[in-house]
Write an enzyme that holds these catalytic residues in place. Sequence first.
Site, short mmCIF file in Angstrom:
data_model
loop_
_atom_site.label_atom_id
_atom_site.label_comp_id
_atom_site.label_asym_id
_atom_site.label_seq_id
_atom_site.Cartn_x
_atom_site.Cartn_y
_atom_site.Cartn_z
N LYS A 46 66.62 57.99 -15.55
CA LYS A 46 66.58 58.07 -14.08
C LYS A 46 67.96 58.41 -13.52
O LYS A 46 68.12 59.30 -12.68
CB LYS A 46 66.09 56.72 -13.52
CG LYS A 46 66.12 56.62 -12.03
CD LYS A 46 66.70 55.37 -11.41
CE LYS A 46 67.45 54.37 -12.15
NZ LYS A 46 68.12 53.32 -11.43
N LYS A 102 78.60 55.23 -8.23
CA LYS A 102 77.83 54.67 -9.35
C LYS A 102 77.20 55.78 -10.21
O LYS A 102 77.22 55.73 -11.45
CB LYS A 102 76.74 53.74 -8.79
CG LYS A 102 75.68 53.28 -9.77
CD LYS A 102 76.24 52.38 -10.82
CE LYS A 102 75.21 52.09 -11.88
NZ LYS A 102 75.77 51.42 -13.05
N LEU A 159 66.28 46.45 -7.50
CA LEU A 159 65.00 47.02 -7.91
C LEU A 159 65.21 48.20 -8.84
O LEU A 159 66.33 48.72 -8.95
CB LEU A 159 64.24 47.45 -6.64
CG LEU A 159 63.99 46.28 -5.67
CD1 LEU A 159 63.75 46.77 -4.26
CD2 LEU A 159 62.81 45.44 -6.15
N PRO A 160 64.16 48.67 -9.52
CA PRO A 160 64.36 49.76 -10.48
C PRO A 160 64.90 51.04 -9.85
O PRO A 160 65.90 51.59 -10.30
CB PRO A 160 62.98 49.97 -11.10
CG PRO A 160 62.28 48.64 -10.93
CD PRO A 160 62.80 48.10 -9.63
N THR A 187 70.29 51.15 -8.19
CA THR A 187 70.79 52.53 -8.33
C THR A 187 69.64 53.46 -7.99
O THR A 187 68.63 53.48 -8.71
CB THR A 187 71.26 52.80 -9.78
OG1 THR A 187 72.17 51.77 -10.17
CG2 THR A 187 71.96 54.15 -9.87
P1 NAD Z 1 64.37 45.65 -14.38
O1 NAD Z 1 63.28 46.63 -14.51
O2 NAD Z 1 64.68 44.72 -15.49
O3 NAD Z 1 64.11 44.74 -13.05
C1 NAD Z 1 63.53 45.20 -11.86
C2 NAD Z 1 62.77 44.05 -11.23
O4 NAD Z 1 62.27 44.48 -9.96
C3 NAD Z 1 61.57 43.59 -12.07
O5 NAD Z 1 61.58 42.17 -12.20
C4 NAD Z 1 60.37 44.05 -11.23
O6 NAD Z 1 59.22 43.22 -11.38
C5 NAD Z 1 60.94 43.98 -9.83
N1 NAD Z 1 60.21 44.82 -8.87
C6 NAD Z 1 59.77 46.09 -9.03
N2 NAD Z 1 59.16 46.52 -7.92
C7 NAD Z 1 59.19 45.48 -7.04
C8 NAD Z 1 58.70 45.28 -5.71
N3 NAD Z 1 58.05 46.26 -5.07
N4 NAD Z 1 58.90 44.08 -5.13
C9 NAD Z 1 59.56 43.09 -5.77
N5 NAD Z 1 60.04 43.21 -7.04
C10 NAD Z 1 59.86 44.39 -7.64
O7 NAD Z 1 65.67 46.50 -13.98
P2 NAD Z 1 67.22 46.08 -14.17
O8 NAD Z 1 67.69 46.43 -15.54
O9 NAD Z 1 67.40 44.69 -13.64
O10 NAD Z 1 67.90 47.15 -13.18
C11 NAD Z 1 67.80 47.03 -11.77
C12 NAD Z 1 68.67 48.11 -11.13
O11 NAD Z 1 70.04 47.94 -11.55
C13 NAD Z 1 68.28 49.54 -11.52
O12 NAD Z 1 68.44 50.37 -10.41
C14 NAD Z 1 69.29 49.90 -12.61
O13 NAD Z 1 69.53 51.29 -12.67
C15 NAD Z 1 70.52 49.14 -12.13
N6 NAD Z 1 71.46 48.74 -13.18
C16 NAD Z 1 71.02 48.19 -14.35
C17 NAD Z 1 71.93 47.81 -15.33
C18 NAD Z 1 71.49 47.20 -16.64
O14 NAD Z 1 72.32 47.11 -17.56
N7 NAD Z 1 70.23 46.78 -16.78
C19 NAD Z 1 73.30 48.00 -15.12
C20 NAD Z 1 73.74 48.53 -13.90
C21 NAD Z 1 72.80 48.90 -12.93
#
Ligand code: NAD
Length: 342
Positions: free
Chosen positions: A287, A210, A97-98, A135
């Site tokens: 964040k 992380k 999740l975000p 994260t």
């Molecule tokens: P994103 O915003 O693309 O995806 C998050 C998903 O969670 C979305 O599909 C959203 O609809 C869903 N969501 C939000 N609230 C929800 C709820 N209450 N119930 C169900 N689903 C819900 O984010 P991302 O890029 O996939 O990143 C996710 C996590 O991974 C974050 O914590 C980010 O910091 C971490 N991260 C991201 C990357 C990257 O390169 N994108 C790399 C390493 C770590």
Amino acid sequence: MRPTPQLLRAVGGAVQRQKSISFIGLGRMGSEMAYNLFSQTHVQTHGTTRFVVCDARETTSAAFAHNFTTQFPGAHIEIAHTPAEAVLASTTVVTMLPSSPHVRNVYVEEDGIIPALQSLTPEAISSTLCIDSTTLDVEVARGVAADVEGTGASMVDAPVSGGVSGAKAGTLSFLVGGRRNAYNLAYPFLTHMGQRVIYCGDSGAGLVAKICNNLILGVQQIAVAEAMLLGQKLGLDPKVLASVINSATGACWSSSVNNPVPGALTDKSPPCERDYDGGFATSLMLKDMGLATDLAGAVGSPLPMGQLAEKVYADVVSEDPELANKDFSSVYRYLRSAYPKK
Ligand code: NAD
């Protein structure tokens, strides 16, 4: 918790829980991770595992399920409408999740995982494993994990490093915090989504690792943007400059994989080649810089570069809101347009 018809149907299928995996949060990272986890498990278990997906946007869950069954005809995949349904359907639940509010929402609030767990038998609860790869704030994560463990279930924090390209290729590194036995339970699932699984210590330790890593990444991406911009203003071809940096002491992931200048890398296609779409959103990097400054403030550790970097990402997001959802390497685009050309 108020039982919905869908939830009651999920309980009715309790015998299948052991052979079922749920994935909640199918965003840029989660969709790739779920695809690898499900496809490898499907093949290994000869199609006998059921998969359940859940996202706040139901069209996202539906699109994922459709794509998966197109690639794996006969695969058993269902859509959960709430996190409660997802945990009632499966003994293993992965969340991606975000950030902190979303994790609290999915685990703690009405129709969340913890209230649903409390409605199960002790045996069903103790066979449940939650893996959170988000994260988020370390204290929030520790509180949620303690509440999950308070029901009798197991939980690890397992944030990832490697970006969307690593998630797609299945080469992520998982940084895991939690009890050893929970880590051992999570290990086989994590190896379907990543190449390296590192046990960092007790609950929250994976997140500390992380956040420290992303502190470096956030600073480096700005430094690479500054250097690439300066070199071009002084007449260097970005391809030449990138190849020099990448074979010299300035080389890092931000210069060699996530280089922010279109055309600078001839053998890779970073987000700048797609107008910074995909990748790791600037708002998520902001964040993470905030998580680092909070942690540093709590323990009194100096963070002069981190604080400056956090301010730069905050400026990007407030002064050019379009970049908030684009890859954080778009800090280059911001710097290029924020300062007048000479
Ligand atoms: P994103 O915003 O693309 O995806 C998050 C998903 O969670 C979305 O599909 C959203 O609809 C869903 N969501 C939000 N609230 C929800 C709820 N209450 N119930 C169900 N689903 C819900 O984010 P991302 O890029 O996939 O990143 C996710 C996590 O991974 C974050 O914590 C980010 O910091 C971490 N991260 C991201 C990357 C990257 O390169 N994108 C790399 C390493 C770590």
